[in-house]
Design a protein around this motif. Structure first.
Motif, PDB file in Angstrom:
ATOM      1  N   ALA A 172     -43.032  42.015  37.099  1.00  8.18           N
ATOM      2  CA  ALA A 172     -44.467  41.837  36.897  1.00  8.18           C
ATOM      3  C   ALA A 172     -45.227  42.037  38.212  1.00  8.18           C
ATOM      4  O   ALA A 172     -46.297  42.678  38.252  1.00  8.18           O
ATOM      5  CB  ALA A 172     -44.757  40.442  36.317  1.00  8.18           C
ATOM      6  N   GLU A 173     -44.716  41.490  39.312  1.00  9.24           N
ATOM      7  CA  GLU A 173     -45.397  41.651  40.618  1.00  9.24           C
ATOM      8  C   GLU A 173     -45.403  43.101  41.054  1.00  9.24           C
ATOM      9  O   GLU A 173     -46.388  43.618  41.592  1.00  9.24           O
ATOM     10  CB  GLU A 173     -44.673  40.798  41.668  1.00  9.24           C
ATOM     11  CG  GLU A 173     -44.863  39.304  41.449  1.00  9.24           C
ATOM     12  CD  GLU A 173     -44.093  38.481  42.453  1.00  9.24           C
ATOM     13  OE1 GLU A 173     -43.310  39.072  43.236  1.00  9.24           O
ATOM     14  OE2 GLU A 173     -44.272  37.242  42.463  1.00  9.24           O
ATOM     15  N   ARG A 174     -44.304  43.822  40.822  1.00  4.13           N
ATOM     16  CA  ARG A 174     -44.262  45.233  41.177  1.00  4.13           C
ATOM     17  C   ARG A 174     -45.284  46.033  40.379  1.00  4.13           C
ATOM     18  O   ARG A 174     -46.012  46.900  40.923  1.00  4.13           O
ATOM     19  CB  ARG A 174     -42.857  45.779  40.918  1.00  4.13           C
ATOM     20  CG  ARG A 174     -42.692  47.240  41.322  1.00  4.13           C
ATOM     21  CD  ARG A 174     -41.517  47.856  40.615  1.00  4.13           C
ATOM     22  NE  ARG A 174     -41.747  47.877  39.170  1.00  4.13           N
ATOM     23  CZ  ARG A 174     -40.827  48.266  38.280  1.00  4.13           C
ATOM     24  NH1 ARG A 174     -39.624  48.617  38.684  1.00  4.13           N
ATOM     25  NH2 ARG A 174     -41.111  48.255  36.988  1.00  4.13           N
ATOM     26  N   ASP A 175     -45.397  45.723  39.075  1.00  9.64           N
ATOM     27  CA  ASP A 175     -46.344  46.450  38.236  1.00  9.64           C
ATOM     28  C   ASP A 175     -47.790  46.172  38.676  1.00  9.64           C
ATOM     29  O   ASP A 175     -48.641  47.083  38.679  1.00  9.64           O
ATOM     30  CB  ASP A 175     -46.143  46.054  36.769  1.00  9.64           C
ATOM     31  CG  ASP A 175     -44.795  46.528  36.233  1.00  9.64           C
ATOM     32  OD1 ASP A 175     -44.163  47.408  36.867  1.00  9.64           O
ATOM     33  OD2 ASP A 175     -44.365  46.011  35.151  1.00  9.64           O
ATOM     34  N   ALA A 176     -48.082  44.920  39.080  1.00 10.86           N
ATOM     35  CA  ALA A 176     -49.446  44.578  39.523  1.00 10.86           C
ATOM     36  C   ALA A 176     -49.776  45.289  40.827  1.00 10.86           C
ATOM     37  O   ALA A 176     -50.891  45.812  41.029  1.00 10.86           O
ATOM     38  CB  ALA A 176     -49.572  43.064  39.697  1.00 10.86           C
ATOM     39  N   ALA A 177     -48.815  45.313  41.733  1.00  9.00           N
ATOM     40  CA  ALA A 177     -49.028  46.011  43.014  1.00  9.00           C
ATOM     41  C   ALA A 177     -49.249  47.492  42.819  1.00  9.00           C
ATOM     42  O   ALA A 177     -50.096  48.111  43.464  1.00  9.00           O
ATOM     43  CB  ALA A 177     -47.831  45.764  43.936  1.00  9.00           C
ATOM     44  N   ALA A 187     -50.506  48.867  40.168  1.00  7.06           N
ATOM     45  CA  ALA A 187     -51.832  49.064  39.550  1.00  7.06           C
ATOM     46  C   ALA A 187     -52.937  48.983  40.624  1.00  7.06           C
ATOM     47  O   ALA A 187     -53.903  49.760  40.603  1.00  7.06           O
ATOM     48  CB  ALA A 187     -52.061  48.019  38.459  1.00  7.06           C
ATOM     49  N   ALA A 188     -52.820  48.014  41.552  1.00 10.15           N
ATOM     50  CA  ALA A 188     -53.822  47.878  42.609  1.00 10.15           C
ATOM     51  C   ALA A 188     -53.829  49.096  43.488  1.00 10.15           C
ATOM     52  O   ALA A 188     -54.880  49.581  43.918  1.00 10.15           O
ATOM     53  CB  ALA A 188     -53.521  46.626  43.428  1.00 10.15           C
ATOM     54  N   ARG A 189     -52.673  49.623  43.778  1.00 10.18           N
ATOM     55  CA  ARG A 189     -52.574  50.819  44.613  1.00 10.18           C
ATOM     56  C   ARG A 189     -53.230  52.008  43.933  1.00 10.18           C
ATOM     57  O   ARG A 189     -53.902  52.822  44.563  1.00 10.18           O
ATOM     58  CB  ARG A 189     -51.077  51.110  44.863  1.00 10.18           C
ATOM     59  CG  ARG A 189     -50.817  52.434  45.597  1.00 10.18           C
ATOM     60  CD  ARG A 189     -51.324  52.371  47.029  1.00 10.18           C
ATOM     61  NE  ARG A 189     -51.024  53.599  47.731  1.00 10.18           N
ATOM     62  CZ  ARG A 189     -51.711  54.739  47.609  1.00 10.18           C
ATOM     63  NH1 ARG A 189     -52.765  54.794  46.807  1.00 10.18           N
ATOM     64  NH2 ARG A 189     -51.363  55.787  48.322  1.00 10.18           N
ATOM     65  N   ASP A 190     -53.023  52.081  42.627  1.00  8.97           N
ATOM     66  CA  ASP A 190     -53.601  53.200  41.880  1.00  8.97           C
ATOM     67  C   ASP A 190     -55.141  53.137  41.916  1.00  8.97           C
ATOM     68  O   ASP A 190     -55.810  54.174  41.958  1.00  8.97           O
ATOM     69  CB  ASP A 190     -53.074  53.198  40.450  1.00  8.97           C
ATOM     70  CG  ASP A 190     -51.597  53.514  40.393  1.00  8.97           C
ATOM     71  OD1 ASP A 190     -51.045  54.072  41.400  1.00  8.97           O
ATOM     72  OD2 ASP A 190     -50.956  53.223  39.340  1.00  8.97           O
ATOM     73  N   ARG A 191     -55.725  51.964  41.902  1.00 11.94           N
ATOM     74  CA  ARG A 191     -57.168  51.828  41.904  1.00 11.94           C
ATOM     75  C   ARG A 191     -57.773  52.261  43.236  1.00 11.94           C
ATOM     76  O   ARG A 191     -58.870  52.776  43.314  1.00 11.94           O
ATOM     77  CB  ARG A 191     -57.585  50.375  41.590  1.00 11.94           C
ATOM     78  CG  ARG A 191     -57.377  50.016  40.098  1.00 11.94           C
ATOM     79  CD  ARG A 191     -58.085  48.724  39.757  1.00 11.94           C
ATOM     80  NE  ARG A 191     -57.549  47.593  40.539  1.00 11.94           N
ATOM     81  CZ  ARG A 191     -56.517  46.872  40.165  1.00 11.94           C
ATOM     82  NH1 ARG A 191     -55.882  47.146  39.026  1.00 11.94           N
ATOM     83  NH2 ARG A 191     -56.130  45.865  40.936  1.00 11.94           N
ATOM     84  N   LEU A 192     -57.080  52.033  44.306  1.00 11.50           N
ATOM     85  CA  LEU A 192     -57.573  52.420  45.618  1.00 11.50           C
ATOM     86  C   LEU A 192     -57.412  53.922  45.880  1.00 11.50           C
ATOM     87  O   LEU A 192     -58.051  54.455  46.788  1.00 11.50           O
ATOM     88  CB  LEU A 192     -56.800  51.648  46.723  1.00 11.50           C
ATOM     89  CG  LEU A 192     -57.036  50.144  46.733  1.00 11.50           C
ATOM     90  CD1 LEU A 192     -56.131  49.495  47.760  1.00 11.50           C
ATOM     91  CD2 LEU A 192     -58.502  49.840  47.070  1.00 11.50           C
TER      92      LEU A 192
END
Length: 296
Positions: free
Chosen positions: A283-288, A290-295
């Motif tokens: 779950a933490e890897r998937d959230a990270a 996703a955040a990277r993709d937004r930037l």
């Protein structure tokens, strides 16, 4: 010249004590012919076999009736229930017991007392003749040299049956009738026999030779049985040792199996404990990501 079967028929009709000297004398008469060795090889019948042979020659009609009843019972038993089969077995025993009693009486007329052990073998032979057609043929030949025995569940072994008759051609042969002995006139001859002692000695020698022959045969049979006991005893010890080794091996495998089961249980606990950590990390890897993709 008579053939082997005819000679055997004559010899096996004689009183038991006369068989060996008569056989040897006949072999000497045939010296130089192919029959000599065959006649000499004829085996003296056991007491039980001789009693059955005598019964066949003295009471052929009754023996034929017993064999006919046996054939009818064999045919009928195929459709019988368990209770009916038990009744059939009792009937057979009654028939064979009655005929055995008669055989003992006939033997007594010939000067032979039949013991209970011999009578049991005679009855077993008559039973075999009723339940097994081939045994019936052997009995009817009047050329038995040993008693027969079979459970009736399966035919008697062919080799054993062949060894129980004097010659292979006996199966299918019917013994010649023999009349009961008749008492002769009283001996009124009072002149002493000058050869009496020599004759008595010759008769004693013949009895001794016959007894020695029976002893040799009994000893050979005993030695064979003793050798078989030794062989089976050794085999039993070997199997016992192999069994102990298998038990030891089984115990060892059971211990190893228990140890593996314990290790398996521990591994399953570890796996189940790490499953939650794996889900959290995922779950933490998937959230990270996703955040990277937004930037991005």
């Amino acid at each position: 010249m008579a053939d082997l079967l005819e000679i055997a028929d004559e010899l096996y009709a004689l009183p038991l004590a006369e068989f060996t000297p008569a056989r040897d004398a006949r072999a000497r008469e045939l010296k130089g012919t192919p029959l000599a060795a065959q006649v000499k090889a004829l085996r003296k019948p056991s007491t039980a076999a001789w009693v059955v042979d005598l019964l066949v020659r003295r009471e052929a009609a009754q023996v034929d009736q017993v064999l006919s009843v046996g054939a009818a019972l064999r045919e009928a038993q195929e459709a019988m229930s368990a209770g009916e089969l038990r009744a059939l077995t009792r009937q057979r025993r009654q028939v064979t017991a009655a005929v055995t009693t008669q055989a003992r009486r006939i033997a007594a007329e010939e000067g032979l007392r039949v013991t209970e052990a011999v009578a049991e073998q005679v009855e077993a032979t008559l039973t075999a003749a009723m339940v097994d057609a081939e045994c019936g043929r052997a009995v009817r030949s009047g050329l038995l040299v040993s008693a027969l025995r079979t459970t009736g569940l399966e035919p008697m072994d062919a080799d054993d049956l062949a060894g129980a008759v004097a010659v292979p051609a006996a199966l299918g042969f019917s013994a010649s009738p023999r009349e009961a002995p008749r008492p002769g006139p009283p001996d009124l001859h009072l002149v002493p026999d000058p050869d009496r002692a020599a004759k008595a000695l010759a008769a004693a020698d013949e009895r001794l030779a016959a007894a020695q022959e029976e002893y040799d045969a009994a000893r050979a049979t005993h030695d064979d049985a003793a050798a078989e006991v030794e062989r089976l005893s050794a085999r039993s010890l070997q199997l016992e040792a192999e069994t102990d080794e298998l038990r030891r091996r089984l115990a060892e495998l059971e211990e190893r199996s228990e140890a593996v089961e314990e290790e398996l249980a521990e591994a399953e606990e570890v796996r189940d404990g790490t499953a939650a950590d794996l889900r959290t990390a995922t779950a933490e890897r998937d959230a990270a990501q996703a955040a990277r993709d937004r930037l991005g």
